[in-house]
Design an enzyme around this catalytic site. Structure first.
Site, short mmCIF file in Angstrom:
data_model
loop_
_atom_site.label_atom_id
_atom_site.label_comp_id
_atom_site.label_asym_id
_atom_site.label_seq_id
_atom_site.Cartn_x
_atom_site.Cartn_y
_atom_site.Cartn_z
N PRO A 2 0.56 -1.33 -0.22
CA PRO A 2 0.01 0.00 -0.06
C PRO A 2 0.83 1.22 -0.18
O PRO A 2 0.52 2.25 -0.74
CB PRO A 2 -0.84 -0.22 1.30
N GLU A 3 1.69 1.55 0.86
CA GLU A 3 2.19 3.17 0.97
C GLU A 3 3.16 3.35 -0.28
O GLU A 3 3.44 2.52 -0.74
CB GLU A 3 2.54 3.20 2.49
N HIS A 95 -5.85 -15.76 -6.19
CA HIS A 95 -6.32 -14.35 -6.43
C HIS A 95 -5.75 -13.64 -7.79
O HIS A 95 -5.62 -12.35 -7.69
CB HIS A 95 -5.15 -13.65 -5.37
N ARG A 114 -8.03 -9.16 -1.56
CA ARG A 114 -9.01 -8.62 -0.87
C ARG A 114 -9.87 -7.58 -2.10
O ARG A 114 -10.96 -7.08 -1.72
CB ARG A 114 -8.75 -7.63 0.16
N ARG A 156 -5.55 22.58 8.04
CA ARG A 156 -6.50 21.69 8.26
C ARG A 156 -6.97 21.77 9.70
O ARG A 156 -5.88 21.76 10.37
CB ARG A 156 -5.87 20.03 7.80
#
Length: 282
Positions: A2-3, A95, A114, A156
């Site tokens: 992911p990152e 998968h 997933r 923010r």
DNA sequence: CTGCACCCCTGTAGGC
DNA sequence: TGCCTACAGGGGTGCA
């Protein structure tokens, strides 16, 4: 994977194994993998077959592969997506989502346990796909402006970890590297972002850049076989993590026991001494 | 603008 | 052995 560091590792592998190769066939094994391609799986495949990948680019956690048609294939790995280079005779496995065949040489396969990841073809998206334009530049892009990023961060009205994870503030940072950068900066993730001084926000961003860069150099973080490069190899940055996944272990800086807290329905790891919890607004 | 709840999925680990 | 829950590095949407 992911990152940003893991996606960058994949980008480098794709650059080596996919660029310059002409697609002879694209098989969508699971339609969910191309759900973001509104025109459907057949159109997705048709836009690719006969075309050649000319480049592999990345912004944050998004990849895109410009084609000689002027279009681009966009990819996001989600939580469990992988691009793998495999010989034709390698078994599909459970998968397999999309198979890319070339006139000769190994196949490229998109696997995703997933199915949170996905692929699409962006028409005319070779330069910067419109689908990715809402994401802020990541710190390794030539166009990245640190002052602008710091200003966005401090604008923010939310907690600083939430701001780091907001891909419209800075892209590429996820749960692991946010926690690691906050530890390096000695800041608790619940600190209000708009209460950081300019220098403190710059220091934090500097730690983000450092930790991402160091992780890229190690091939990313791999806790298990889900997070591997195009050849199935793991990265080694897990050995350099100071807080993520280290609940109860001693802080590498002060020896205090690393704590785990629930935050945004995820786990956050921090040092109770180096990163004291803010009180009130700050 | 912001937080929040919830959605998308599969697989694993741990408690009972 | 089964059953249940919690949890896992992602993002997106709709609603208050």
């Amino acid at each position: 994977m992911p990152e940003l560091p893991e996606v960058e590792t994949v980008r480098r592998g794709l650059r080596e194994w996919a660029v310059g190769r002409r697609l002879s066939g694209v098989d969508v094994h699971h339609p969910r993998a191309v759900r973001r391609h509104a025109a459907g799986p057949e159109d997705f495949a048709a836009a690719l077959v006969g075309r050649t990948f000319t480049e592999v680019r990345r912004r944050g956690k998004y990849l895109w592969l410009p084609l000689d048609s002027g279009d681009a294939m966009i990819g996001h790995l989600g939580m469990s997506g992988q691009f793998r280079v495999l010989p034709e005779e390698a078994p599909d496995g459970p998968h397999l989502r999309v198979r890319f065949r070339f006139a000769e040489g190994p196949q490229l396969r998109f696997l995703d346990q997933r199915t949170f990841g996905g692929l699409a073809v962006s028409r005319g998206g070779a330069d910067l796909p419109a689908e990715i334009a809402h994401i802020a530049p990541d710190p390794f892009e030539p166009g990245f402006d640190a002052d602008r990023c710091v200003a966005a961060l401090r604008r923010r009205r939310t907690e600083v970890k939430r701001a780091l994870l907001d891909q419209t503030v800075v892209s590429g940072v996820g749960n692991i590297y946010a926690d690691e950068a906050l530890w390096r900066a000695g800041l608790h993730g619940a600190r209000p972002a708009d209460a950081l001084t300019g220098p403190a926000a710059h220091r934090l961003l500097g730690h983000v850049v450092d930790v991402l860069g160091e992780a890229i150099a190690q091939g990313g973080t791999s806790f298990d076989a889900l997070y591997v490069d195009v050849n199935g190899e793991s990265g080694y940055f897990d050995r350099a993590l100071h807080v993520y996944g280290r609940e109860g272990a001693p802080c590498d800086r002060c020896g205090a026991s690393i704590r785990r807290e629930s935050f945004m329905n995820r786990s956050s790891f921090s040092c109770p001494r180096c990163q004291p919890r803010p009180r009130g607004r700050g």
